[in-house]
Motif scaffolding. Sequence first.
Motif, PDB file in Angstrom:
ATOM      1  N   PHE A  99       6.480  15.363 -22.343  1.00  0.00           N
ATOM      2  CA  PHE A  99       6.538  13.896 -21.663  1.00  0.00           C
ATOM      3  C   PHE A  99       6.822  13.834 -20.342  1.00  0.00           C
ATOM      4  CE2 PHE A  99       9.701  10.712 -20.864  1.00  0.00           C
ATOM      5  CZ  PHE A  99       8.895   9.491 -20.780  1.00  0.00           C
ATOM      6  N   PHE A 100       7.851  14.689 -19.978  1.00  0.00           N
ATOM      7  CA  PHE A 100       7.925  14.695 -18.539  1.00  0.00           C
ATOM      8  C   PHE A 100       7.101  14.952 -17.618  1.00  0.00           C
ATOM      9  CE2 PHE A 100      12.476  14.405 -19.803  1.00  0.00           C
ATOM     10  CZ  PHE A 100      12.979  13.068 -19.320  1.00  0.00           C
ATOM     11  N   CYS A 101       6.255  15.972 -18.044  1.00  0.00           N
ATOM     12  CA  CYS A 101       5.114  16.421 -17.373  1.00  0.00           C
ATOM     13  C   CYS A 101       3.849  15.231 -17.245  1.00  0.00           C
ATOM     14  CB  CYS A 101       4.500  17.759 -17.921  1.00  0.00           C
ATOM     15  SG  CYS A 101       5.639  19.053 -17.597  1.00  0.00           S
ATOM     16  N   MET A 102       3.977  14.635 -18.207  1.00  0.00           N
ATOM     17  CA  MET A 102       2.968  13.280 -18.358  1.00  0.00           C
ATOM     18  C   MET A 102       3.352  12.601 -17.349  1.00  0.00           C
ATOM     19  SD  MET A 102       0.361  12.319 -20.541  1.00  0.00           S
ATOM     20  CE  MET A 102       0.478  13.013 -22.047  1.00  0.00           C
ATOM     21  N   TRP A 103       4.547  12.069 -17.385  1.00  0.00           N
ATOM     22  CA  TRP A 103       5.116  11.181 -16.565  1.00  0.00           C
ATOM     23  C   TRP A 103       4.881  11.481 -15.137  1.00  0.00           C
ATOM     24  CZ3 TRP A 103      10.961   9.720 -16.283  1.00  0.00           C
ATOM     25  CH2 TRP A 103      11.229   8.375 -15.775  1.00  0.00           C
ATOM     26  N   ILE A 104       5.159  12.708 -14.869  1.00  0.00           N
ATOM     27  CA  ILE A 104       5.035  13.015 -13.349  1.00  0.00           C
ATOM     28  C   ILE A 104       3.578  13.333 -12.882  1.00  0.00           C
ATOM     29  CG2 ILE A 104       5.645  15.212 -11.618  1.00  0.00           C
ATOM     30  CD1 ILE A 104       8.051  15.545 -13.447  1.00  0.00           C
ATOM     31  N   GLY A 105       2.617  13.720 -13.861  1.00  0.00           N
ATOM     32  CA  GLY A 105       1.454  13.883 -13.596  1.00  0.00           C
ATOM     33  C   GLY A 105       0.673  12.367 -13.398  1.00  0.00           C
ATOM     34  N   LEU A 106       1.016  11.315 -14.332  1.00  0.00           N
ATOM     35  CA  LEU A 106       0.491  10.120 -13.952  1.00  0.00           C
ATOM     36  C   LEU A 106       1.009   9.439 -12.725  1.00  0.00           C
ATOM     37  CD1 LEU A 106       0.829   8.636 -17.754  1.00  0.00           C
ATOM     38  CD2 LEU A 106      -1.275   9.086 -16.279  1.00  0.00           C
ATOM     39  N   SER A 108       1.690  11.073 -10.060  1.00  0.00           N
ATOM     40  CA  SER A 108       1.014  11.952  -9.088  1.00  0.00           C
ATOM     41  C   SER A 108      -0.309  11.394  -8.736  1.00  0.00           C
ATOM     42  CB  SER A 108       1.053  13.483  -9.427  1.00  0.00           C
ATOM     43  OG  SER A 108       2.304  14.014  -9.557  1.00  0.00           O
ATOM     44  N   LEU A 109      -0.991  10.988  -9.800  1.00  0.00           N
ATOM     45  CA  LEU A 109      -2.331  10.280  -9.553  1.00  0.00           C
ATOM     46  C   LEU A 109      -2.251   9.034  -8.616  1.00  0.00           C
ATOM     47  CD1 LEU A 109      -3.593  10.216 -13.417  1.00  0.00           C
ATOM     48  CD2 LEU A 109      -4.457  11.737 -11.309  1.00  0.00           C
ATOM     49  N   LEU A 110      -1.002   8.556  -8.573  1.00  0.00           N
ATOM     50  CA  LEU A 110      -0.998   7.198  -7.823  1.00  0.00           C
ATOM     51  C   LEU A 110      -0.265   7.674  -6.151  1.00  0.00           C
ATOM     52  CD1 LEU A 110       0.245   4.843 -10.635  1.00  0.00           C
ATOM     53  CD2 LEU A 110      -1.950   5.054  -9.643  1.00  0.00           C
ATOM     54  N   GLY A 111      -0.356   8.880  -6.288  1.00  0.00           N
ATOM     55  CA  GLY A 111      -0.105   9.438  -4.800  1.00  0.00           C
ATOM     56  C   GLY A 111      -0.501   8.749  -3.594  1.00  0.00           C
ATOM     57  N   PRO A 112      -1.959   8.355  -3.523  1.00  0.00           N
ATOM     58  CA  PRO A 112      -2.511   7.544  -2.390  1.00  0.00           C
ATOM     59  C   PRO A 112      -1.782   6.252  -2.322  1.00  0.00           C
ATOM     60  CG  PRO A 112      -4.091   8.855  -3.437  1.00  0.00           C
ATOM     61  CD  PRO A 112      -2.733   8.993  -4.347  1.00  0.00           C
ATOM     62  N   ILE A 113      -1.603   5.657  -3.415  1.00  0.00           N
ATOM     63  CA  ILE A 113      -1.114   4.153  -3.388  1.00  0.00           C
ATOM     64  C   ILE A 113       0.471   4.509  -2.542  1.00  0.00           C
ATOM     65  CG2 ILE A 113      -0.182   2.316  -4.579  1.00  0.00           C
ATOM     66  CD1 ILE A 113      -2.227   2.796  -6.535  1.00  0.00           C
ATOM     67  N   HIS A 114       1.165   5.524  -3.088  1.00  0.00           N
ATOM     68  CA  HIS A 114       2.437   5.587  -2.286  1.00  0.00           C
ATOM     69  C   HIS A 114       2.343   5.761  -0.993  1.00  0.00           C
ATOM     70  CE1 HIS A 114       4.258   5.638  -6.410  1.00  0.00           C
ATOM     71  NE2 HIS A 114       3.619   6.837  -6.490  1.00  0.00           N
ATOM     72  N   ALA A 115       1.247   6.704  -0.533  1.00  0.00           N
ATOM     73  CA  ALA A 115       1.069   6.869   0.925  1.00  0.00           C
ATOM     74  C   ALA A 115       0.774   5.648   1.605  1.00  0.00           C
ATOM     75  CB  ALA A 115       0.097   7.967   1.329  1.00  0.00           C
ATOM     76  N   ILE A 116       0.296   4.701   1.026  1.00  0.00           N
ATOM     77  CA  ILE A 116      -0.275   3.644   1.845  1.00  0.00           C
ATOM     78  C   ILE A 116       1.057   2.667   2.069  1.00  0.00           C
ATOM     79  CG2 ILE A 116      -1.639   1.405   1.615  1.00  0.00           C
ATOM     80  CD1 ILE A 116      -3.692   2.879   0.468  1.00  0.00           C
ATOM     81  N   LEU A 117       1.909   2.559   0.791  1.00  0.00           N
ATOM     82  CA  LEU A 117       3.007   1.725   0.619  1.00  0.00           C
ATOM     83  C   LEU A 117       4.220   2.362   1.452  1.00  0.00           C
ATOM     84  CD1 LEU A 117       3.172   0.896  -3.241  1.00  0.00           C
ATOM     85  CD2 LEU A 117       2.549  -0.824  -1.209  1.00  0.00           C
ATOM     86  N   PHE A 136       6.553   4.720 -17.266  1.00  0.00           N
ATOM     87  CA  PHE A 136       7.260   5.413 -18.353  1.00  0.00           C
ATOM     88  C   PHE A 136       6.836   5.264 -19.815  1.00  0.00           C
ATOM     89  CE2 PHE A 136      10.826   5.512 -21.215  1.00  0.00           C
ATOM     90  CZ  PHE A 136      11.563   6.624 -20.950  1.00  0.00           C
ATOM     91  N   PRO A 137       6.607   3.752 -20.005  1.00  0.00           N
ATOM     92  CA  PRO A 137       5.908   3.750 -21.415  1.00  0.00           C
ATOM     93  C   PRO A 137       4.783   3.886 -21.576  1.00  0.00           C
ATOM     94  CG  PRO A 137       6.270   1.456 -20.143  1.00  0.00           C
ATOM     95  CD  PRO A 137       6.865   2.629 -19.400  1.00  0.00           C
ATOM     96  N   VAL A 138       3.821   4.150 -20.533  1.00  0.00           N
ATOM     97  CA  VAL A 138       2.457   4.402 -20.613  1.00  0.00           C
ATOM     98  C   VAL A 138       2.374   6.225 -21.128  1.00  0.00           C
ATOM     99  CG1 VAL A 138       0.402   5.048 -19.395  1.00  0.00           C
ATOM    100  CG2 VAL A 138       1.498   2.893 -18.960  1.00  0.00           C
ATOM    101  N   ALA A 139       3.392   6.984 -20.398  1.00  0.00           N
ATOM    102  CA  ALA A 139       3.479   8.542 -20.608  1.00  0.00           C
ATOM    103  C   ALA A 139       4.088   8.438 -21.990  1.00  0.00           C
ATOM    104  CB  ALA A 139       4.446   8.943 -19.466  1.00  0.00           C
ATOM    105  N   LEU A 140       4.974   7.701 -22.376  1.00  0.00           N
ATOM    106  CA  LEU A 140       5.723   7.728 -23.691  1.00  0.00           C
ATOM    107  C   LEU A 140       4.645   7.482 -24.755  1.00  0.00           C
ATOM    108  CD1 LEU A 140       8.232   8.140 -25.343  1.00  0.00           C
ATOM    109  CD2 LEU A 140       8.518   5.633 -25.338  1.00  0.00           C
ATOM    110  N   VAL A 141       3.809   6.586 -24.636  1.00  0.00           N
ATOM    111  CA  VAL A 141       2.721   6.321 -25.550  1.00  0.00           C
ATOM    112  C   VAL A 141       1.516   7.465 -25.703  1.00  0.00           C
ATOM    113  CG1 VAL A 141       0.747   4.735 -26.227  1.00  0.00           C
ATOM    114  CG2 VAL A 141       3.110   3.861 -25.568  1.00  0.00           C
ATOM    115  N   LEU A 142       1.279   7.792 -24.635  1.00  0.00           N
ATOM    116  CA  LEU A 142       0.349   9.058 -24.450  1.00  0.00           C
ATOM    117  C   LEU A 142       0.790  10.390 -25.082  1.00  0.00           C
ATOM    118  CD1 LEU A 142      -1.305   8.584 -21.115  1.00  0.00           C
ATOM    119  CD2 LEU A 142      -2.501   8.126 -23.329  1.00  0.00           C
TER     120      LEU A 142
END
Length: 188
Positions: A99-106, A108-117, A136-142
């Motif tokens: 679950f934590f790997c899923m949360w961190i992975g998701l 990380s996918l939004l890293g470019p958005i973080h860079a812009i922000l 968090f809930p997205v990773a939990l459901v997945l």
Amino acid sequence: MINAGAKGRVKRASDQYLFSGLGSLDNPGLGDVRISFQAVQPGGNVTLYGERHGKEVRAYDWKGEVTLFRVIEGTHKEALKTMHGEHVMMTWILRLVGFFCMWIGLSSLLGPIHAILDIVPFIGSAGRFVVGLVLFPVALVLSLITIIVSNIFHSPIMMLLTIAAIVGFGMYWVKRKKAAGGVHPPAK
């Protein structure tokens, strides 16, 4: 202390360890070996899992995949209960790690958005927090879907029941669709 004689390696025994190597028990060197051991007290009730070969018991090797060689205190039933508890605990630990790997992975996918922000530091930090909170809930459901699918595919009975439920629902849906589509007023 017993001198091994070969290449200056010395074997030592302490209260809990057998040691072989050029270093010391407190300061081992590369390639040194330290083996811990415990004794089973006579008169105790234990269960031994392994394979009997004459007067000795060796590790049981199942199809070259699983090796079992273990002593557990208690009766066979208690030992099975202990091993089952260990298995359940390890399963849940691995599920939480997944679950934590899923949360961190998701995230990380939004890293470019973080860079812009991160152009504005306060917005970047707040953005990471909000994204983490939303994911968090997205990773939990997945993760739950992954666990359920894994349980279905690892149990033949669950797989058959799932296939039967899908086929039954499909037949019900097709029958309902035909019934709804089959009643038309006559065309004039």
